[in-house]
Design a protein around this motif. Structure first.
Motif, PDB file in Angstrom:
ATOM      1  N   ASP A 133       0.828  -1.156   0.007  1.00  0.00           N
ATOM      2  CA  ASP A 133      -0.010   0.197  -0.026  1.00  0.00           C
ATOM      3  C   ASP A 133       0.935   1.216  -0.049  1.00  0.00           C
ATOM      4  O   ASP A 133       0.253   2.420   0.197  1.00  0.00           O
ATOM      5  CB  ASP A 133      -1.075   0.008   1.261  1.00  0.00           C
ATOM      6  CG  ASP A 133      -0.217   0.141   2.474  1.00  0.00           C
ATOM      7  OD1 ASP A 133       0.856  -0.474   2.666  1.00  0.00           O
ATOM      8  OD2 ASP A 133      -0.831   0.648   3.599  1.00  0.00           O
ATOM      9  N   ILE A 170      -0.159   3.786  -2.690  1.00  0.00           N
ATOM     10  CA  ILE A 170      -1.469   4.333  -2.165  1.00  0.00           C
ATOM     11  C   ILE A 170      -1.027   5.689  -1.230  1.00  0.00           C
ATOM     12  O   ILE A 170      -1.745   6.717  -1.545  1.00  0.00           O
ATOM     13  CB  ILE A 170      -2.213   3.359  -1.690  1.00  0.00           C
ATOM     14  CG1 ILE A 170      -2.917   2.453  -2.882  1.00  0.00           C
ATOM     15  CG2 ILE A 170      -3.537   3.909  -0.976  1.00  0.00           C
ATOM     16  CD1 ILE A 170      -3.638   1.189  -2.122  1.00  0.00           C
ATOM     17  N   ASN A 226       0.126   8.451  -3.386  1.00  0.00           N
ATOM     18  CA  ASN A 226      -0.469   9.268  -4.031  1.00  0.00           C
ATOM     19  C   ASN A 226      -1.743  10.063  -3.155  1.00  0.00           C
ATOM     20  O   ASN A 226      -2.031  11.194  -3.582  1.00  0.00           O
ATOM     21  CB  ASN A 226      -1.593   8.369  -5.069  1.00  0.00           C
ATOM     22  CG  ASN A 226      -0.878   7.529  -6.157  1.00  0.00           C
ATOM     23  OD1 ASN A 226      -0.036   8.237  -6.451  1.00  0.00           O
ATOM     24  ND2 ASN A 226      -1.301   6.369  -6.390  1.00  0.00           N
ATOM     25  N   LEU A 227      -2.039   9.569  -1.954  1.00  0.00           N
ATOM     26  CA  LEU A 227      -2.693  10.212  -1.047  1.00  0.00           C
ATOM     27  C   LEU A 227      -2.103  11.687  -0.637  1.00  0.00           C
ATOM     28  O   LEU A 227      -2.846  12.611  -0.868  1.00  0.00           O
ATOM     29  CB  LEU A 227      -2.977   9.453   0.161  1.00  0.00           C
ATOM     30  CG  LEU A 227      -4.219   8.414   0.348  1.00  0.00           C
ATOM     31  CD1 LEU A 227      -4.113   7.654   1.370  1.00  0.00           C
ATOM     32  CD2 LEU A 227      -5.406   9.135   0.185  1.00  0.00           C
ATOM     33  N   LYS A 266      -5.246  11.347  -8.826  1.00  0.00           N
ATOM     34  CA  LYS A 266      -4.403  10.600  -7.899  1.00  0.00           C
ATOM     35  C   LYS A 266      -5.361   9.531  -7.182  1.00  0.00           C
ATOM     36  O   LYS A 266      -5.029   8.466  -6.905  1.00  0.00           O
ATOM     37  CB  LYS A 266      -3.497  11.230  -7.158  1.00  0.00           C
ATOM     38  CG  LYS A 266      -2.566  12.221  -7.770  1.00  0.00           C
ATOM     39  CD  LYS A 266      -1.380  11.433  -8.244  1.00  0.00           C
ATOM     40  CE  LYS A 266      -0.109  12.102  -8.789  1.00  0.00           C
ATOM     41  NZ  LYS A 266       0.981  11.134  -9.299  1.00  0.00           N
ATOM     42  N   ASN A 302      -5.838   5.497  -6.959  1.00  0.00           N
ATOM     43  CA  ASN A 302      -5.592   4.864  -5.733  1.00  0.00           C
ATOM     44  C   ASN A 302      -6.822   3.777  -5.597  1.00  0.00           C
ATOM     45  O   ASN A 302      -6.738   2.806  -5.151  1.00  0.00           O
ATOM     46  CB  ASN A 302      -5.898   5.438  -4.377  1.00  0.00           C
ATOM     47  CG  ASN A 302      -4.498   6.088  -4.001  1.00  0.00           C
ATOM     48  OD1 ASN A 302      -3.493   5.778  -4.599  1.00  0.00           O
ATOM     49  ND2 ASN A 302      -4.515   6.668  -3.010  1.00  0.00           N
ATOM     50  N   ALA A 310      -6.288  -0.042  -5.026  1.00  0.00           N
ATOM     51  CA  ALA A 310      -6.677  -0.732  -3.632  1.00  0.00           C
ATOM     52  C   ALA A 310      -7.410  -2.038  -3.943  1.00  0.00           C
ATOM     53  O   ALA A 310      -7.301  -2.987  -3.184  1.00  0.00           O
ATOM     54  CB  ALA A 310      -7.830   0.375  -2.877  1.00  0.00           C
ATOM     55  N   SER A 327      -7.271   1.348   3.117  1.00  0.00           N
ATOM     56  CA  SER A 327      -6.806   2.274   1.865  1.00  0.00           C
ATOM     57  C   SER A 327      -8.035   2.750   1.060  1.00  0.00           C
ATOM     58  O   SER A 327      -7.981   3.830   0.820  1.00  0.00           O
ATOM     59  CB  SER A 327      -6.047   1.462   1.078  1.00  0.00           C
ATOM     60  OG  SER A 327      -4.845   0.947   1.572  1.00  0.00           O
ATOM     61  N   THR A 376      -8.797   6.993   0.973  1.00  0.00           N
ATOM     62  CA  THR A 376      -8.805   7.509  -0.287  1.00  0.00           C
ATOM     63  C   THR A 376     -10.216   8.251  -0.589  1.00  0.00           C
ATOM     64  O   THR A 376     -10.434   9.295  -1.019  1.00  0.00           O
ATOM     65  CB  THR A 376      -8.788   6.430  -1.568  1.00  0.00           C
ATOM     66  OG1 THR A 376      -7.528   5.917  -1.262  1.00  0.00           O
ATOM     67  CG2 THR A 376      -9.002   7.079  -2.856  1.00  0.00           C
TER      68      THR A 376
END
Length: 476
Positions: free
Chosen positions: A100, A103, A106-107, A125, A129, A133, A145, A149
């Protein structure tokens, strides 16, 4: 005594021995600093962790330290520094068996984009995700995740003033946290923040009863956000202000200001100063009104300087990201030109030899169909996922992937409603009657009736396959 003094450096060296366990413990300490909003101390600690992790070549320490530094700098609105450590993290996390990490990266990129009001880039982005995920094998990690998101998507729509979309994604967080049997602290945190976002959306829509419902639901979640509870007090203040309970609202705002100042959330402080100035204007307290108006103007000027500096750095990052797919497209173009040349030579050869057997023509057509399908499937998984989730973004994304479909339908029947266009899109994507009924929450019989009505509207004969007809519309 002198002997002990001489040995002291050796004792000190022994205490400073760096091991993965020592680094993991320091990372835990970093989490506590984050919780309390001590970003300066968090930065100092993680710079040290990063150096020590490099010294013993500890991948987890390097990746987590880079992420913590990126997060701390993002919280200080220093997006250029944040992006620097995200890029460094990106080069390191391939050495870490943690599914992850991309992820998480990107968060944080999305938070940085949101910080300079580039909401569409932030949402790109986050949509990425959602796809990533779904590939996570561990259930708890996948749920967490997805929840995080969806929370960030809701925040972006709040900033965009798209309160319906913010409500939609806030409710999706609630659905996501219902999936596991037991809620961990991460899921509880996402749940509480989602409920606060829902409350904020309702405050903005002046639906105070709904806002009170969500704020009470948030307060019932067994997790404490520490100094970040300023969000709760801010919303309580806005609810009390809407109910003209000004004294209670002022107390709530002051609590929110104290907590926001501790975590150095300058943007929320700016908003709170504006709210305080406004409420004192309502109560006729001119001195306090001017006091908070001055605080607002001073902080606003400081934030403008920060935002201007960050905008250039983040735009430079965006340009760099855009250049990567452009380079890939250029390489693809060269490949296509080369392939076209080869195909032309083969075609001339076939013409000269008069080899035109039907089976070979069919094979060529099949290959062409595969190439077309591959092009269209660049974002196919995302479109399917949005359709299954009945996501408001579905129609927008579908039009981006299949830009000719709706215009051609409207040429046939200009009076088609948006709901009918969406129904046609689901048929085009090969969703069965049962699937459409499931994802749109209606009975299968209703879907069959809609199909029959659609045949009449579009003049499709009963003997013609409706799904093939939809495919042919896009290919004609």
């Amino acid at each position: 005594m002198r002997f002990l003094i001489l040995l002291f450096p050796f004792f000190l060296f022994a205490q400073q021995k760096i091991t993965p366990t020592v680094i993991d413990n320091r990372l835990e300490k970093s989490n506590a600093l984050l919780f309390e909003g001590q970003t300066d101390n968090m930065i100092k600690l993680n710079l040290s962790i990063l150096e020590d992790s490099k010294r013993i070549n500890y991948p987890k320490g390097k990746v987590y330290a880079c992420y913590n530094l990126a997060l701390a700098f993002s919280m200080q609105y220093r997006y250029n520094k944040s992006n620097y450590y995200l890029k460094l993290m990106e080069s390191e996390f391939k050495n870490l068996d943690d599914e992850d990490e991309e992820i998480s990266m990107n968060l944080l990129y999305s938070m940085n984009y949101k910080g300079i009001k580039m909401y569409d880039e932030a949402l790109k982005k986050l949509r990425k995700n959602i796809v990533l995920a779904n590939n996570i094998k561990v259930d708890s990690t996948r749920y967490s995740s997805n929840a995080m998101t969806l929370v960030e998507m809701a925040k972006n729509y709040i900033e965009k003033k798209s309160y319906d979309s913010a409500t939609y994604y806030g409710k999706r967080v609630i659905e996501e946290v219902k999936k596991p049997k037991n809620l961990n602290s991460g899921l509880n945190t996402s749940l509480k923040i989602a409920l606060l976002i829902l409350a904020e959306a309702k405050v903005k829509e002046n639906k105070i009863d709904s806002a009170e419902f969500y704020i009470k639901s948030a307060q019932s979640v067994l997790i404490v956000l520490g100094n970040n509870e300023f969000r709760t007090f801010k919303l309580l203040g806005e609810i009390n202000e809407a109910k003209k309970q000004y004294d209670s609202a002022i107390m709530d705002y002051k609590k929110a200001i104290d907590l926001a100042a501790k975590v150095k959330n300058l943007k929320k402080l700016l908003e709170l100063y504006s709210l305080m100035s406004g409420i004192y204007e309502k109560t006729g307290e001119k001195d306090n009104e001017k006091k908070y108006a001055l605080k607002y103007n001073t902080l606003n000027d400081s934030l403008k300087i920060i935002e201007e500096a960050n905008l250039k750095d983040t735009v430079d990052l965006l340009v760099e990201e855009k250049q990567k797919p452009m380079e890939d497209r250029n390489n693809l173009l060269l490949y296509i030109i080369f392939a076209a040349g080869i195909v032309s030579i083969i075609f001339i050869f076939l013409v000269n030899k008069r080899i035109r057997k039907k089976n070979k023509i069919l094979n060529v057509k099949e290959q062409e169909t595969k190439v077309l399908t591959q092009k269209l499937n660049v974002a196919f998984e995302e479109v399917i996922l949005l359709a299954k989730n009945n996501d408001p973004e579905f129609m927008t994304r579908f039009q981006e992937v299949y830009p000719n479909f709706f215009p051609k339908l409207l040429q046939i029947e200009p009076q088609l409603q948006n709901s009918e266009l969406k129904f046609c899109a689901l048929l085009f994507l090969n969703f069965s009657t049962k699937d459409i009924a499931t994802y749109t929450f209606v009975q299968p019989q209703s879907i069959q009736i809609r199909k029959n009505r659609l045949r009449k509207r579009l003049n499709i004969s009963s003997g013609e396959d409706l799904y093939i007809w939809m495919k042919n519309v896009n290919s004609n």
